[in-house]
Scaffold this active site. Structure first.
Site, PDB file in Angstrom:
ATOM      1  CE1 TYR A  65     -11.382  31.327  17.714  1.00 28.04           C
ATOM      2  CE2 TYR A  65     -12.821  30.344  15.917  1.00 28.04           C
ATOM      3  CZ  TYR A  65     -12.052  31.715  16.568  1.00 28.04           C
ATOM      4  OH  TYR A  65     -11.957  32.804  15.774  1.00 28.04           O
ATOM      5  CG  HIS A  97      -0.367   0.044   2.650  1.00 30.39           C
ATOM      6  ND1 HIS A  97       0.290  -1.244   3.057  1.00 30.39           N
ATOM      7  CD2 HIS A  97      -0.190   1.065   3.557  1.00 30.39           C
ATOM      8  CE1 HIS A  97       0.658  -0.764   4.304  1.00 30.39           C
ATOM      9  NE2 HIS A  97       0.603   0.776   4.503  1.00 30.39           N
ATOM     10  CD  GLN A 112     -14.970  32.790  18.429  1.00 26.25           C
ATOM     11  OE1 GLN A 112     -15.227  33.855  18.075  1.00 26.25           O
ATOM     12  NE2 GLN A 112     -14.049  32.545  19.109  1.00 26.25           N
ATOM     13  CG  HIS A 125       0.764   5.274   4.637  1.00 27.60           C
ATOM     14  ND1 HIS A 125      -0.392   5.564   5.175  1.00 27.60           N
ATOM     15  CD2 HIS A 125       1.178   4.022   4.591  1.00 27.60           C
ATOM     16  CE1 HIS A 125      -0.701   4.366   5.901  1.00 27.60           C
ATOM     17  NE2 HIS A 125       0.367   3.541   5.711  1.00 27.60           N
TER      18      HIS A 125
END
Length: 126
Positions: free
Chosen positions: A117, A59, A121, A61
Site C-alpha cells: 500500500y 506459559h 502511494q 498466551h
C-alpha cells in the site's frame, strides 16, 4: 473490528507470551481457571479487549486489543504485575512471573499488505 477514540481510528492487537518463574509447569487446574478470570478482570478494568487467552502448564498466551495510548510494555506490566498481586492476595499458592516476555503486533493488514500500500502511494501524488 476497527475502534475509535476522539481523534483516532485503530485496530491494535498484541500477542503476549510470558512464563512463570523457574518455568515450573504448575499453571493447571484451579490455578489456570483463576488466572484466566483475573486476566479478564484486569482487561475490563483497564479498558482492554481480551480477545483470546490460553494458560498453558508452563506459559501464558494472551491476545489483547488496546487503544494506541497504551504502550505494549505497559500492557504487559499491567497484566503480569496485577495478576500476580491479585492471585497471591486471594489464594494460598503463589504465582510469580519472570521479567521476560514476548509481544507481537497483529491487526487486519499483514506487513506485506501495508508495504505494498505504501509503495503504491508514491505514484498517486503525481
Amino acid at each position: 473490528m476497527v475502534k475509535s477514540t476522539r481523534h483516532a481510528k485503530y485496530e491494535l492487537y498484541y500477542h503476549i507470551v510470558f512464563v512463570p518463574k523457574y518455568r515450573r509447569s504448575h499453571l493447571t487446574g484451579k490455578t489456570k481457571e483463576r488466572l484466566e478470570s483475573i486476566f479478564a478482570e484486569i482487561c475490563e478494568d483497564k479498558g482492554l479487549e481480551l480477545a483470546e487467552s490460553e494458560v498453558m502448564p508452563d506459559h501464558v498466551h494472551l491476545f489483547i486489543g488496546s487503544p494506541p495510548k497504551n504502550a505494549p510494555s505497559l500492557i504487559v506490566n499491567w497484566v503480569k504485575g496485577i495478576s500476580a498481586r491479585k492471585y497471591n492476595q486471594r489464594y494460598d499458592d503463589r504465582v510469580k512471573w519472570t521479567r521476560s516476555y514476548y509481544v507481537g503486533t497483529a491487526g487486519s493488514a499483514s506487513k506485506g499488505a501495508v508495504e505494498q500500500y505504501i509503495a503504491e502511494q508514491e505514484g498517486d501524488d503525481e
